[in-house]
Design a protein around this motif. Sequence first.
Motif, PDB file in Angstrom:
ATOM      1  N   LEU A 158       0.719  -1.313   0.036  1.00  0.00           N
ATOM      2  CA  LEU A 158       0.008  -0.164   0.275  1.00  0.00           C
ATOM      3  C   LEU A 158       1.168   1.497   0.208  1.00  0.00           C
ATOM      4  O   LEU A 158       1.359   1.669   0.998  1.00  0.00           O
ATOM      5  N   ASP A 159       1.455   1.395  -1.459  1.00  0.00           N
ATOM      6  CA  ASP A 159       2.750   3.131  -1.300  1.00  0.00           C
ATOM      7  C   ASP A 159       2.037   3.977  -1.886  1.00  0.00           C
ATOM      8  O   ASP A 159       1.580   3.660  -2.899  1.00  0.00           O
ATOM      9  N   PHE A 160       1.991   4.411  -1.430  1.00  0.00           N
ATOM     10  CA  PHE A 160       1.369   6.095  -1.345  1.00  0.00           C
ATOM     11  C   PHE A 160       3.030   7.556  -1.967  1.00  0.00           C
ATOM     12  O   PHE A 160       3.669   7.479  -1.191  1.00  0.00           O
ATOM     13  N   GLU A 161       2.582   8.113  -2.920  1.00  0.00           N
ATOM     14  CA  GLU A 161       4.037   9.143  -2.991  1.00  0.00           C
ATOM     15  C   GLU A 161       3.112  10.308  -3.814  1.00  0.00           C
ATOM     16  O   GLU A 161       2.620  10.306  -4.623  1.00  0.00           O
ATOM     17  N   PHE A 162       3.472  11.361  -2.571  1.00  0.00           N
ATOM     18  CA  PHE A 162       2.773  12.344  -2.805  1.00  0.00           C
ATOM     19  C   PHE A 162       3.511  13.839  -3.636  1.00  0.00           C
ATOM     20  O   PHE A 162       2.911  14.703  -3.549  1.00  0.00           O
ATOM     21  N   GLY A 163       5.041  12.993  -3.598  1.00  0.00           N
ATOM     22  CA  GLY A 163       5.399  14.350  -4.118  1.00  0.00           C
ATOM     23  C   GLY A 163       6.320  15.280  -3.364  1.00  0.00           C
ATOM     24  O   GLY A 163       6.409  15.590  -2.018  1.00  0.00           O
ATOM     25  N   GLY A 164       7.601  16.056  -3.148  1.00  0.00           N
ATOM     26  CA  GLY A 164       8.647  16.631  -2.671  1.00  0.00           C
ATOM     27  C   GLY A 164       9.056  15.740  -1.678  1.00  0.00           C
ATOM     28  O   GLY A 164       9.773  16.183  -0.818  1.00  0.00           O
ATOM     29  N   GLY A 165       9.301  14.581  -1.816  1.00  0.00           N
ATOM     30  CA  GLY A 165      10.378  13.913  -1.159  1.00  0.00           C
ATOM     31  C   GLY A 165       9.458  12.633   0.190  1.00  0.00           C
ATOM     32  O   GLY A 165       9.812  12.250   0.956  1.00  0.00           O
ATOM     33  N   ARG A 221      -2.441  14.110  -2.392  1.00  0.00           N
ATOM     34  CA  ARG A 221      -2.862  13.370  -3.572  1.00  0.00           C
ATOM     35  C   ARG A 221      -1.572  13.116  -4.356  1.00  0.00           C
ATOM     36  O   ARG A 221      -0.273  13.854  -4.278  1.00  0.00           O
ATOM     37  N   GLY A 222      -1.362  11.947  -4.817  1.00  0.00           N
ATOM     38  CA  GLY A 222      -0.020  11.316  -5.732  1.00  0.00           C
ATOM     39  C   GLY A 222       0.006  10.377  -6.388  1.00  0.00           C
ATOM     40  O   GLY A 222      -1.451   9.967  -6.786  1.00  0.00           O
ATOM     41  N   CYS A 223       0.692   9.408  -6.175  1.00  0.00           N
ATOM     42  CA  CYS A 223       0.798   8.389  -7.489  1.00  0.00           C
ATOM     43  C   CYS A 223       0.523   7.401  -6.457  1.00  0.00           C
ATOM     44  O   CYS A 223       1.419   7.751  -5.208  1.00  0.00           O
ATOM     45  N   ALA A 224       0.194   6.510  -6.581  1.00  0.00           N
ATOM     46  CA  ALA A 224      -0.505   4.978  -5.753  1.00  0.00           C
ATOM     47  C   ALA A 224       0.088   3.370  -6.380  1.00  0.00           C
ATOM     48  O   ALA A 224      -0.148   3.604  -7.983  1.00  0.00           O
ATOM     49  N   THR A 225       0.671   2.245  -5.817  1.00  0.00           N
ATOM     50  CA  THR A 225       0.384   1.732  -6.189  1.00  0.00           C
ATOM     51  C   THR A 225      -1.230   0.111  -6.374  1.00  0.00           C
ATOM     52  O   THR A 225      -1.976   1.776  -5.627  1.00  0.00           O
ATOM     53  N   LYS A 226      -1.433  -0.286  -6.689  1.00  0.00           N
ATOM     54  CA  LYS A 226      -3.205  -0.777  -7.446  1.00  0.00           C
ATOM     55  C   LYS A 226      -3.476  -1.601  -6.015  1.00  0.00           C
ATOM     56  O   LYS A 226      -4.586  -1.494  -5.900  1.00  0.00           O
ATOM     57  N   ASP A 227      -2.691  -1.745  -4.902  1.00  0.00           N
ATOM     58  CA  ASP A 227      -2.396  -2.289  -4.122  1.00  0.00           C
ATOM     59  C   ASP A 227      -3.774  -1.532  -3.111  1.00  0.00           C
ATOM     60  O   ASP A 227      -4.890  -1.712  -2.036  1.00  0.00           O
ATOM     61  N   VAL A 228      -3.493   0.163  -3.018  1.00  0.00           N
ATOM     62  CA  VAL A 228      -4.100   1.460  -2.760  1.00  0.00           C
ATOM     63  C   VAL A 228      -6.326   1.003  -2.600  1.00  0.00           C
ATOM     64  O   VAL A 228      -6.497   1.176  -2.103  1.00  0.00           O
ATOM     65  N   ALA A 229      -6.098   0.371  -4.424  1.00  0.00           N
ATOM     66  CA  ALA A 229      -7.681   0.224  -3.991  1.00  0.00           C
ATOM     67  C   ALA A 229      -8.175  -0.634  -3.632  1.00  0.00           C
ATOM     68  O   ALA A 229      -9.493  -0.573  -3.302  1.00  0.00           O
ATOM     69  N   LYS A 230      -7.762  -1.342  -2.451  1.00  0.00           N
ATOM     70  CA  LYS A 230      -8.398  -2.044  -1.669  1.00  0.00           C
ATOM     71  C   LYS A 230      -9.273  -1.224  -0.245  1.00  0.00           C
ATOM     72  O   LYS A 230      -9.896  -1.627   0.593  1.00  0.00           O
ATOM     73  N   ILE A 231      -8.245  -0.269   0.010  1.00  0.00           N
ATOM     74  CA  ILE A 231      -8.834   0.994   1.394  1.00  0.00           C
ATOM     75  C   ILE A 231      -9.928   1.500   0.985  1.00  0.00           C
ATOM     76  O   ILE A 231     -10.065   2.393  -0.069  1.00  0.00           O
TER      77      ILE A 231
END
Length: 208
Positions: free
Chosen positions: A77-84, A166-176
């Motif tokens: 369950l990975d989230f990337e929101f930018g700016g590190g 907001r940002g990029c995420a993996t497909k497993d995040v759809a489980k949330i």
Amino acid sequence: MDVRLVLCLLWALLATAHARPSSCYQSIPGASNAVRSCSSGADSCIAVQEVNTLGGVVNTGVLQLCTSSLISLEGDLDFEFGGGVYVRVHSKMCRETNCNTGEIKERSKISTVPNGGQCPSCFAPGSHRCLHNVTLHCQGAASQCVDVAGTLSEMGIDLKIPFAARGCATKDVAKIKAGDILLSGVFTYQITAIQLRPATRLETMDGF
């Protein structure tokens, strides 16, 4: 095939399907580690690893305990929101007694190879809304755009901090789903709203 053999196989399959651990290894931040008996509502053991950069520093943690598969999530369950700023949670469930006791191995390095997708990105701690967006080029397996809001808190502390991101995420995040409570090795995330869609693909033209 012998009828008795068929019945034995069916019994074994049913027993496996309804198997539940009598106890799991428990490792909770701020508490002593030990093997704990599971309640009747727990059908699995879980091990969760989290790495995040919320607050501008790298935070890591591990959570292990009895759980119910009806309320716990499994996967990357990975989230990337930018700016590190990122939140990376890896969780795995199992159904044998003390099956989460093994050593927690360091997660494989996250791919930083651009995957051709892009999403609006922001992170707004203390707010339920993102007021500014910056385009983020997605990397590795983070091929989805996510828009999420909720609260985060540390285990054992009543203070809940609102956030929007907001940002990029993996497909497993759809489980949330909205209303879910995501327990992890560092924070507890209570999700009030979440949307996921495929990242916008960058247009490319031969010769340019």
